[in-house]
Scaffold this motif. Sequence first.
Motif, PDB file in Angstrom:
ATOM      1  N   GLY B  62     -16.136  65.345  -3.814  1.00  0.00           N
ATOM      2  CA  GLY B  62     -16.306  63.911  -3.776  1.00  0.00           C
ATOM      3  C   GLY B  62     -17.726  63.147  -3.901  1.00  0.00           C
ATOM      4  N   PRO B  63     -17.517  61.677  -3.686  1.00  0.00           N
ATOM      5  CA  PRO B  63     -18.731  61.059  -3.810  1.00  0.00           C
ATOM      6  C   PRO B  63     -19.641  61.389  -2.617  1.00  0.00           C
ATOM      7  CG  PRO B  63     -16.948  59.490  -3.312  1.00  0.00           C
ATOM      8  CD  PRO B  63     -16.228  60.813  -3.268  1.00  0.00           C
ATOM      9  N   ASN B  64     -20.895  60.854  -2.955  1.00  0.00           N
ATOM     10  CA  ASN B  64     -22.102  61.394  -1.904  1.00  0.00           C
ATOM     11  C   ASN B  64     -21.602  60.880  -0.508  1.00  0.00           C
ATOM     12  OD1 ASN B  64     -23.786  62.541  -3.711  1.00  0.00           O
ATOM     13  ND2 ASN B  64     -24.590  60.295  -4.348  1.00  0.00           N
ATOM     14  N   ARG B  87     -20.166  62.350 -11.670  1.00  0.00           N
ATOM     15  CA  ARG B  87     -19.142  61.520 -12.386  1.00  0.00           C
ATOM     16  C   ARG B  87     -18.064  62.313 -13.088  1.00  0.00           C
ATOM     17  NH1 ARG B  87     -20.003  56.092 -13.339  1.00  0.00           N
ATOM     18  NH2 ARG B  87     -21.923  55.557 -12.481  1.00  0.00           N
ATOM     19  N   ALA B  88     -18.302  63.424 -13.615  1.00  0.00           N
ATOM     20  CA  ALA B  88     -17.367  64.241 -14.176  1.00  0.00           C
ATOM     21  C   ALA B  88     -16.158  64.585 -13.231  1.00  0.00           C
ATOM     22  CB  ALA B  88     -17.914  65.766 -14.652  1.00  0.00           C
ATOM     23  N   GLY B  98      -8.534  71.520  -7.365  1.00  0.00           N
ATOM     24  CA  GLY B  98      -8.273  73.017  -7.102  1.00  0.00           C
ATOM     25  C   GLY B  98      -9.245  73.882  -8.135  1.00  0.00           C
ATOM     26  N   TYR B  99      -9.376  73.270  -9.110  1.00  0.00           N
ATOM     27  CA  TYR B  99     -10.166  74.004 -10.318  1.00  0.00           C
ATOM     28  C   TYR B  99     -11.686  74.074  -9.903  1.00  0.00           C
ATOM     29  CZ  TYR B  99     -12.703  75.100 -14.523  1.00  0.00           C
ATOM     30  OH  TYR B  99     -13.692  75.531 -15.601  1.00  0.00           O
ATOM     31  N   THR B 100     -12.079  72.710  -9.644  1.00  0.00           N
ATOM     32  CA  THR B 100     -13.288  72.445  -9.357  1.00  0.00           C
ATOM     33  C   THR B 100     -14.043  73.168  -8.221  1.00  0.00           C
ATOM     34  OG1 THR B 100     -13.164  70.150 -10.062  1.00  0.00           O
ATOM     35  CG2 THR B 100     -15.145  70.592  -8.934  1.00  0.00           C
ATOM     36  N   ASP B 211     -15.533  74.192 -17.192  1.00  0.00           N
ATOM     37  CA  ASP B 211     -14.786  73.662 -18.422  1.00  0.00           C
ATOM     38  C   ASP B 211     -14.705  72.335 -18.247  1.00  0.00           C
ATOM     39  OD1 ASP B 211     -13.419  72.959 -20.587  1.00  0.00           O
ATOM     40  OD2 ASP B 211     -11.781  74.533 -20.328  1.00  0.00           O
ATOM     41  N   PRO B 212     -15.420  71.297 -19.029  1.00  0.00           N
ATOM     42  CA  PRO B 212     -15.195  69.917 -18.972  1.00  0.00           C
ATOM     43  C   PRO B 212     -13.860  69.191 -19.213  1.00  0.00           C
ATOM     44  CG  PRO B 212     -17.022  70.649 -20.662  1.00  0.00           C
ATOM     45  CD  PRO B 212     -16.378  71.765 -20.063  1.00  0.00           C
ATOM     46  N   ALA B 213     -13.133  70.013 -20.059  1.00  0.00           N
ATOM     47  CA  ALA B 213     -11.731  69.778 -20.362  1.00  0.00           C
ATOM     48  C   ALA B 213     -11.071  69.774 -18.938  1.00  0.00           C
ATOM     49  CB  ALA B 213     -11.059  70.461 -21.307  1.00  0.00           C
ATOM     50  N   ARG B 214     -11.317  70.685 -17.899  1.00  0.00           N
ATOM     51  CA  ARG B 214     -10.425  70.929 -16.873  1.00  0.00           C
ATOM     52  C   ARG B 214     -11.035  70.143 -15.695  1.00  0.00           C
ATOM     53  NH1 ARG B 214      -9.262  77.129 -16.224  1.00  0.00           N
ATOM     54  NH2 ARG B 214      -7.963  76.345 -14.524  1.00  0.00           N
TER      55      ARG B 214
END
Lengths: 329, 261
Positions: B62-64, B87-88, B98-100, B211-214
């Motif tokens: 999450g954000p800072n 940001r991503a 969940g992926y992150t 993977d940026p797409a995820r």
Amino acid sequence: MTKIPEVWIFAEHQQNQIEPTVLQLISKAQAIAPTFKVVAVLLEAPDQQLEQTLAAYGPDQILAVKQSQLEQVADVEQAMILQQLVQARQPNSFLFGATALGRSLAPRLQAKLQTGLTADCLDLYFEDELLVQVKPSYGDNIMCEITCPERRPQMATVRPNTFAAVPVEADQVCQEIEVLTDLTWPKVAHFDILNEQVIPTPPASLAQADRIVALGRGAADPASVATARQLTAALNAQLGVTRPLTDDPQFAVSNQIGQSGQTVAPELLFCCGISGAVQFLTGITQAQTVVAINSDAQAAIFGVADYGFVGDAKAFMTALNHALLAKNA
Amino acid sequence: MKIVVCLKQVPETNQVKLDPVTHNLIRQGLAGRINPFDRHAVQAALDLKAQVGGEVIVLSMGPNDNEYCLREGLAMGADRAILLSARAFAGSDTLATGYTLSQAIRKIGAVDLAFFGRQAVDADTGQVGPIVAEFLGWPQLTLASQLTWTDQGLQGVRRLGALAQTLAVPLPAVVTATRELNDPGYLQPRQIKAGFQQPILTWNEVDLEADPARLGVAGSPTVVRKILAPQTKTVPTQYLNPDPQAAVAELLTALQAKNLL
Ligand SMILES: Cc1cc2nc3c(=O)[nH]c(=O)nc-3n(C[C@H](O)[C@H](O)[C@H](O)COP(=O)(O)OP(=O)(O)OC[C@H]3O[C@@H](n4cnc5c(N)ncnc54)[C@H](O)[C@@H]3O)c2cc1C
Ligand SMILES: Nc1ncnc2c1ncn2[C@@H]1O[C@H](COP(=O)(O)O)[C@@H](O)[C@H]1O
């Protein structure tokens, strides 16, 4: 020829009983997608016959996987079986009850399929083939419409008792039952079930009750509560309360109706001395016939009432008790 | 044992604002707190560590200002804290979240157990735990209401409606915690102070080799397309006679006609 889109419903069951939400979802799917094919997907052991229960609610098809490995099965394995079925048949949407199992299994399947899943929906409708999913957020203070525009299937779990289950006429009972008996799935790490125990549910299962007498602060004195208990006995009803009454040790959260309590779906609901706060009303949206008794003619509860009595709750309940006694005598 | 606990920061109250254009939560100016179920997850991890030794790591995306929930985890007794902030990651739905988180757990490495709350009290989904379990290929014990560590390994109880299942779970695994699991109690000022003195490690998408797409909006299949106030049905009300006896007679006739009595 383009394929008829299919709406799948996961036919969860426990102790050889279909979970009631499944039947509610079958009826809802037929109502919102009359031109789609409504398919109930059942995973059961070879000696089970749960397709009979499903058929009476008239899905277009029952897809039953019947194998001995399904006598005891982990969430992870069920997700693998469903993944195979989905990948082979490509349904448009896949609905689950927002039960303990549904909420464990559906996200596992969602991740396998890399699609969207909306939790705990309170309403669903289609715009062409797009499933619009209405779900509450921030403690039911906000409703969101969520869609999954690109990926398929569109997945949702739906709050129990949000829709009514309607059995179909004898000539509409499902005839198309497809049984699969030879699916295989890879061995993966999963839990082992060491023991299963049925914990008797508390007798006052409000969520399942057909008739409920609900009390609020305007009917919270001991004499009103006693009168209401007589009334529940005479009506074969359950007693429910608003949140303030749960401060009294004789009532628990299991007796409380509303956003932070139980969602109820009775045929007949009496609201006695209840103002009709939005947190209470979100719990009774599925009540079919509502009778409101409140001394304040401006009370919000009358906005959702089919029948209204402006006056004292105890006097009304007492009169109703007398009338029911006379009728049954 | 190396244990990760995933913490979500949720608004202090449910009276929240949403951005009318992006439909995302407007977070500025909203005090945050740790998702209440996640405190039970931290406590379960600490109890297990007390029994078998090891390390408890709290993790939040999450954000800072998500630092607050991590500080609370540290104050409870976690050994270290990692914040996933970039940001991503903005606009993630449960799949992207969940992926992150699963990428972060991979990067931490040699994790035996990942704890989650049964659900977050804002969006109320309860999906993130099972999604992470799937991405890691781990078994899951959702809705744990009891947890014990024995010679045979981890055992837990979950309720499926009226059924209480006792389950043995091989490690590594995901566990989601219910309120029944333990009682985290209140924090002492001394603990809170200690929580604010520890460093917090921050990772972004590059650190995660993601993977940026995820990630974020790109990795989120669902779209919040409209926000509405809760609706209540409005029906024409048939008002009954003001005299209780006459009213009851009127009502009984009407209900019998509808086959309701
Ligand atoms: C986050 C949150 C969650 C909540 N969740 C719930 C929930 O799940 N369920 C819930 O119920 N509440 C919930 N609430 C509380 C809710 O906002 C209301 O405070 C509550 O429902 C009011 O209960 P009531 O109608 O019994 O009391 P009141 O609002 O005090 O209403 C009493 C009514 O009785 C009438 N009355 C008084 N005397 C008589 C009489 N002699 N005869 C007939 N009528 C009489 C009055 O006119 C009045 O309308 C929640 C609140 C919050 C903030
Ligand atoms: N952004 C996040 N960062 C860390 N953990 C999270 C995050 N979102 C969800 N979780 C975890 O997943 C659980 C379930 O959240 P949810 O699926 O959003 O209801 C929470 O109790 C947390 O343990």
